[in-house]
Design a protein around this motif. Structure first.
Motif, PDB file in Angstrom:
ATOM      1  N   LYS A 158      16.712  -8.263 -67.287  1.00  0.00           N
ATOM      2  CA  LYS A 158      17.241  -9.249 -68.218  1.00  0.00           C
ATOM      3  C   LYS A 158      16.143  -9.775 -69.140  1.00  0.00           C
ATOM      4  CE  LYS A 158      19.472 -13.737 -68.341  1.00  0.00           C
ATOM      5  NZ  LYS A 158      19.732 -14.948 -67.570  1.00  0.00           N
ATOM      6  N   THR A 159      14.977 -10.003 -68.566  1.00  0.00           N
ATOM      7  CA  THR A 159      13.877 -10.556 -69.341  1.00  0.00           C
ATOM      8  C   THR A 159      12.725  -9.554 -69.336  1.00  0.00           C
ATOM      9  OG1 THR A 159      14.527 -12.760 -68.683  1.00  0.00           O
ATOM     10  CG2 THR A 159      12.297 -12.508 -69.522  1.00  0.00           C
ATOM     11  N   VAL A 160      12.330  -9.137 -70.520  1.00  0.00           N
ATOM     12  CA  VAL A 160      11.282  -8.109 -70.590  1.00  0.00           C
ATOM     13  C   VAL A 160       9.929  -8.710 -70.211  1.00  0.00           C
ATOM     14  CG1 VAL A 160      12.457  -6.700 -72.293  1.00  0.00           C
ATOM     15  CG2 VAL A 160      10.939  -8.535 -73.049  1.00  0.00           C
ATOM     16  N   ALA A 161       9.018  -7.829 -69.851  1.00  0.00           N
ATOM     17  CA  ALA A 161       7.745  -8.260 -69.261  1.00  0.00           C
ATOM     18  C   ALA A 161       7.019  -9.303 -70.100  1.00  0.00           C
ATOM     19  CB  ALA A 161       6.852  -7.049 -69.028  1.00  0.00           C
ATOM     20  N   LYS A 162       7.035  -9.139 -71.431  1.00  0.00           N
ATOM     21  CA  LYS A 162       6.217 -10.057 -72.250  1.00  0.00           C
ATOM     22  C   LYS A 162       6.820 -11.462 -72.314  1.00  0.00           C
ATOM     23  CE  LYS A 162       7.856  -9.467 -77.039  1.00  0.00           C
ATOM     24  NZ  LYS A 162       8.581 -10.727 -77.040  1.00  0.00           N
ATOM     25  N   ASP A 163       8.106 -11.582 -71.966  1.00  0.00           N
ATOM     26  CA  ASP A 163       8.725 -12.908 -71.962  1.00  0.00           C
ATOM     27  C   ASP A 163       8.525 -13.640 -70.645  1.00  0.00           C
ATOM     28  OD1 ASP A 163       9.587 -12.854 -74.527  1.00  0.00           O
ATOM     29  OD2 ASP A 163      11.569 -12.032 -74.055  1.00  0.00           O
ATOM     30  N   TRP A 164       7.913 -12.967 -69.663  1.00  0.00           N
ATOM     31  CA  TRP A 164       7.674 -13.636 -68.383  1.00  0.00           C
ATOM     32  C   TRP A 164       6.424 -14.506 -68.496  1.00  0.00           C
ATOM     33  CZ3 TRP A 164      10.392 -14.454 -64.046  1.00  0.00           C
ATOM     34  CH2 TRP A 164      11.580 -13.714 -63.899  1.00  0.00           C
ATOM     35  N   ALA A 165       6.533 -15.563 -69.262  1.00  0.00           N
ATOM     36  CA  ALA A 165       5.423 -16.500 -69.452  1.00  0.00           C
ATOM     37  C   ALA A 165       6.029 -17.812 -69.907  1.00  0.00           C
ATOM     38  CB  ALA A 165       4.447 -15.963 -70.501  1.00  0.00           C
ATOM     39  N   VAL A 166       5.224 -18.885 -69.887  1.00  0.00           N
ATOM     40  CA  VAL A 166       5.748 -20.153 -70.388  1.00  0.00           C
ATOM     41  C   VAL A 166       5.781 -20.117 -71.914  1.00  0.00           C
ATOM     42  CG1 VAL A 166       5.045 -21.548 -68.416  1.00  0.00           C
ATOM     43  CG2 VAL A 166       3.458 -21.209 -70.301  1.00  0.00           C
ATOM     44  N   VAL A 167       6.599 -20.972 -72.506  1.00  0.00           N
ATOM     45  CA  VAL A 167       6.814 -20.983 -73.955  1.00  0.00           C
ATOM     46  C   VAL A 167       5.475 -21.059 -74.708  1.00  0.00           C
ATOM     47  CG1 VAL A 167       7.866 -22.259 -75.852  1.00  0.00           C
ATOM     48  CG2 VAL A 167       9.084 -22.043 -73.694  1.00  0.00           C
ATOM     49  N   LYS A 168       4.576 -21.879 -74.183  1.00  0.00           N
ATOM     50  CA  LYS A 168       3.281 -22.069 -74.841  1.00  0.00           C
ATOM     51  C   LYS A 168       2.515 -20.755 -74.983  1.00  0.00           C
ATOM     52  CE  LYS A 168      -0.654 -25.216 -74.373  1.00  0.00           C
ATOM     53  NZ  LYS A 168      -1.215 -26.236 -73.477  1.00  0.00           N
ATOM     54  N   ASP A 169       2.723 -19.831 -74.027  1.00  0.00           N
ATOM     55  CA  ASP A 169       2.037 -18.532 -74.073  1.00  0.00           C
ATOM     56  C   ASP A 169       2.906 -17.469 -74.734  1.00  0.00           C
ATOM     57  OD1 ASP A 169       0.110 -19.866 -72.672  1.00  0.00           O
ATOM     58  OD2 ASP A 169       0.706 -19.079 -70.716  1.00  0.00           O
ATOM     59  N   GLY A 170       3.974 -17.870 -75.368  1.00  0.00           N
ATOM     60  CA  GLY A 170       4.836 -16.918 -76.058  1.00  0.00           C
ATOM     61  C   GLY A 170       5.949 -16.357 -75.198  1.00  0.00           C
ATOM     62  N   GLY A 171       6.154 -16.919 -74.025  1.00  0.00           N
ATOM     63  CA  GLY A 171       7.233 -16.437 -73.163  1.00  0.00           C
ATOM     64  C   GLY A 171       8.497 -17.237 -73.359  1.00  0.00           C
ATOM     65  N   LYS A 172       9.395 -17.186 -72.374  1.00  0.00           N
ATOM     66  CA  LYS A 172      10.671 -17.864 -72.554  1.00  0.00           C
ATOM     67  C   LYS A 172      10.874 -19.026 -71.577  1.00  0.00           C
ATOM     68  CE  LYS A 172      14.378 -16.342 -70.502  1.00  0.00           C
ATOM     69  NZ  LYS A 172      15.564 -15.591 -70.127  1.00  0.00           N
ATOM     70  N   PHE A 173       9.892 -19.285 -70.701  1.00  0.00           N
ATOM     71  CA  PHE A 173      10.127 -20.305 -69.691  1.00  0.00           C
ATOM     72  C   PHE A 173       9.586 -21.669 -70.117  1.00  0.00           C
ATOM     73  CE2 PHE A 173      10.441 -16.314 -67.488  1.00  0.00           C
ATOM     74  CZ  PHE A 173      11.623 -16.498 -66.793  1.00  0.00           C
ATOM     75  N   GLU A 174      10.429 -22.675 -69.893  1.00  0.00           N
ATOM     76  CA  GLU A 174      10.063 -24.046 -70.253  1.00  0.00           C
ATOM     77  C   GLU A 174       8.904 -24.523 -69.388  1.00  0.00           C
ATOM     78  OE1 GLU A 174      11.441 -25.751 -72.668  1.00  0.00           O
ATOM     79  OE2 GLU A 174      12.799 -24.100 -73.147  1.00  0.00           O
ATOM     80  N   TYR A 175       8.179 -25.517 -69.876  1.00  0.00           N
ATOM     81  CA  TYR A 175       7.148 -26.175 -69.071  1.00  0.00           C
ATOM     82  C   TYR A 175       7.075 -27.607 -69.561  1.00  0.00           C
ATOM     83  CZ  TYR A 175       4.171 -26.030 -73.171  1.00  0.00           C
ATOM     84  OH  TYR A 175       3.675 -26.209 -74.429  1.00  0.00           O
ATOM     85  N   MET A 176       6.292 -28.423 -68.884  1.00  0.00           N
ATOM     86  CA  MET A 176       6.168 -29.796 -69.338  1.00  0.00           C
ATOM     87  C   MET A 176       4.745 -30.070 -69.778  1.00  0.00           C
ATOM     88  SD  MET A 176       8.484 -32.022 -66.871  1.00  0.00           S
ATOM     89  CE  MET A 176      10.051 -31.320 -66.480  1.00  0.00           C
ATOM     90  N   ALA A 177       4.611 -30.762 -70.916  1.00  0.00           N
ATOM     91  CA  ALA A 177       3.278 -31.064 -71.421  1.00  0.00           C
ATOM     92  C   ALA A 177       2.517 -31.851 -70.371  1.00  0.00           C
ATOM     93  CB  ALA A 177       3.390 -31.879 -72.716  1.00  0.00           C
ATOM     94  N   GLY A 178       1.249 -31.579 -70.256  1.00  0.00           N
ATOM     95  CA  GLY A 178       0.439 -32.278 -69.267  1.00  0.00           C
ATOM     96  C   GLY A 178       0.135 -31.420 -68.071  1.00  0.00           C
ATOM     97  N   ALA A 179       1.030 -30.475 -67.766  1.00  0.00           N
ATOM     98  CA  ALA A 179       0.771 -29.563 -66.653  1.00  0.00           C
ATOM     99  C   ALA A 179       1.275 -28.184 -67.045  1.00  0.00           C
ATOM    100  CB  ALA A 179       1.440 -30.057 -65.381  1.00  0.00           C
TER     101      ALA A 179
END
Lengths: 220, 230
Positions: A158-179
Motif C-alpha cells: 500500500k505504501t511504497v518504501a520511500k513513503d515509510w518515513a515521517v512527513v518531515k523526511d518526505g514520508g507520509k507518517f504524521e509526527y509531532m513537533a518537538g519529538a
C-alpha cells in the motif's frame, strides 16, 4: 607515617567494598523476588495488548499456545530470541503477532508489538516499552495519543518504501513537533518488521518451527 | 522555632529545591509539560528522597569522609533500583504511572545534595522529614510549572489524570480555553526555562517584600539577597 596512610587507605577501601557488597546483595535479592511478579504482569499486559491489535473475532486459538521463537534478526532488532504468536481461525493462519525493537529512539530501545494479517497488512501496532521523554516523545503510547493507530491497514504494497518515513523526511507518517526522533524510529521499525514478515511469510504462515525460521534467515 | 518546623519551612519556602537551590533541573524542565506529569515526578521524588535520607542517616558515622560521595551514590542508585523493582512487582498500576519517572530520579542531584548536606550530619527522623519536605517543595514547583505550561501550551489543566486514576477521572480534566490551538513554545523546553524563570522571580519578589516588611519593623540591615546555595 606511611604505615598509617596505608592502614587508612585499606580501611577506607574496605568500607567502600563493604557498602558495595551489601548494596549488590540487596539488589540481587530484590531482583530475584520481584522477577516472577514482574514477568507475570508483563505477560498479562501482553495479552491485553493482543486483544487491542488483533480483533477477537478474527481468530479462535489461544495465542499464548502457538508461540514461535525467533532468533536474533536485524530486521526485528531483537538481540536475544523473541516471541511470535500465530493467530489461527480453524486450520488457517490469519495473522502473526511480532515483537520489534527500535534501537534508534531518543532514549533507549522502543519495544513494539505488531499484528500483521496473512495478506501482509498491519492489523495494529502498540508500544510495549520505551524510555522516551515524558510529555514529548510519549505520544507513541495509545493511552496518550492515537498517533500509533495510523499504522493500521498499512502494508509494504500500500505504501511504497520511500513513503515509510515521517512527513518531515518526505514520508507520509504524521509526527509531532518537538519529538521527531521518536516517531522516526517507530516508523522505521514498523517498516523493517513488515519486511521481515514478507521475507519469512511462508514459514511464519505455515507455522514452522523456530529452526526453520532461523534457517531461512541464514539463507537470505 | 522547633527543628521540625524549620525543616518544613526550609523545604517548602526558604531552601525550596526547585526555585531556590535550583537542583534537579533536568527532570524539572523535561517533565513539567502538564500538572499530572509534574506532580507524579514530584511524588516519586518525595518517596526516593525520604528513603535515601533515612538510609544514609543511620550509617553516616561509618562512612569515612573521603569516600562519602561514592558511598552515597551507591546507596541512592541501589535504593532507586530497589524501589523501582518493588513498585513494578507489587504495585503494578502505580508503576504504570510513576515507572517512567523513577529512573530519572537516580540522576537527580537534589537527592545527593540533601543526603550530603543534611542526612550526613543529622539523626534519622529529622533526615527523613527533610527528604520528605524537600520533595514536597519540589512537587509544588513541578505542579505549578506544569500547570503554567499546560494552560498556556494546551489550554487545559489536569490532562492525563485518567492515566493515574482510571478513565472515570477524565471528567476532571479542565478545558480552560476552549477551541485553543496550543502554544507550542510553552510545551517545548524553552517554555520550561521561561516558566521556571518567572516562578523564581515571583518567589524572590515575595521574599524581598517580606524581608523589607520585617526590616521596617525590626530595623535590621538586610542585604535582600535571595540565597542561591544550600
Amino acid at each position: 607515617m606511611s604505615e598509617t596512610i596505608i592502614k587508612h587507605a585499606i580501611k577506607t577501601a574496605g568500607t567502600l567494598t563493604a557498602f558495595a557488597l551489601v548494596g549488590t546483595a540487596i539488589l540481587a535479592y530484590i531482583f530475584i523476588i520481584t522477577r516472577a511478579p514482574i514477568e507475570a504482569s508483563e505477560a498479562e499486559a501482553r495479552l491485553a495488548l493482543f486483544s487491542q491489535i488483533l480483533p477477537h473475532n478474527t481468530y479462535n486459538n489461544n495465542l499464548l499456545k502457538t508461540e514461535l521463537t525467533i532468533p536474533p534478526n536485524p530486521l526485528l532488532g531483537n538481540r536475544v530470541p523473541s516471541k511470535a504468536n500465530i493467530a489461527k481461525l480453524g486450520d488457517e493462519t490469519v495473522g502473526v503477532i511480532l515483537e520489534a525493537i527500535a534501537h534508534d529512539g531518543y532514549a533507549g530501545d522502543i519495544k513494539l508489538l505488531l499484528a500483521i494479517r496473512a495478506d501482509g497488512a498491519i492489523s495494529g501496532v502498540r508500544v510495549l516499552a520505551h524510555k522516551e521523554t515524558p510529555g514529548l516523545g510519549d505520544y507513541i503510547e495509545i493511552e496518550r495519543n492515537t498517533w500509533i493507530t495510523q499504522f493500521s491497514n498499512e502494508s509494504l504494497t500500500k505504501t511504497v518504501a520511500k513513503d515509510w518515513a515521517v512527513v518531515k523526511d518526505g514520508g507520509k507518517f504524521e509526527y509531532m513537533a518537538g519529538a521527531t526522533i521518536t516517531p522516526r524510529a517507530v516508523v522505521k521499525a514498523v517498516a523493517k518488521a513488515l519486511q521481515f514478515f514478507n521475507e519469512n511469510k511462508l514459514l511464519l504462515l505455515e507455522n514452522k518451527t523456530a529452526d526453520k525460521v532461523a534457517q531461512s534467515k541464514d539463507a537470505t | 522555632m522547633s527543628i521540625y518546623k524549620e525543616i518544613t519551612l526550609n523545604g517548602i519556602w526558604k531552601q525550596n529545591p526547585g526555585v531556590v537551590q535550583l537542583l534537579g533541573l533536568c527532570p524539572t524542565l523535561a517533565v513539567t509539560t502538564s500538572v499530572v506529569n509534574g506532580v507524579s515526578l514530584g511524588l516519586a521524588t518525595v518517596l526516593v528522597m525520604a528513603a535515601a535520607n533515612g538510609t544514609i542517616s543511620p550509617v553516616r558515622k561509618y562512612v569515612p569522609n573521603e569516600i562519602r560521595v561514592p558511598v552515597f551514590i551507591l546507596v541512592i542508585a541501589a535504593l532507586v533500583t530497589v524501589i523501582d523493582l518493588s513498585i513494578n512487582a507489587f504495585a503494578h498500576p502505580l508503576h504504570k504511572v510513576l515507572g517512567i519517572f523513577i529512573p530519572l530520579i537516580v540522576v537527580n542531584c537534589i537527592v545527593l545534595a540533601r543526603v550530603e548536606s543534611f542526612a550526613a550530619k543529622n539523626a534519622p527522623i529529622p533526615s527523613i522529614l527533610d527528604g520528605f519536605m524537600m520533595g514536597i517543595g519540589l512537587t509544588l514547583v513541578l505542579g505549578l510549572l506544569g500547570g503554567m505550561r499546560e494552560l498556556v501550551g494546551k489550554g487545559t489543566l489536569f490532562s492525563g489524570l485518567d492515566l493515574v486514576f482510571g478513565p472515570a477521572a477524565k471528567q476532571f480534566v479542565l478545558t480552560i480555553i476552549p477551541d485553543y490551538h496550543g502554544f507550542l513554545l510553552a510545551v517545548l523546553p524553552p517554555g520550561a526555562f521561561l516558566g521556571l524563570g518567572m516562578l523564581i522571580a515571583a518567589r524572590n519578589w515575595m521574599d524581598i517584600r517580606n524581608k523589607a516588611k520585617s526590616a521596617d519593623e525590626h530595623t535590621t540591615t538586610s542585604a535582600l539577597q535571595p540565597a542561591l546555595h544550600p
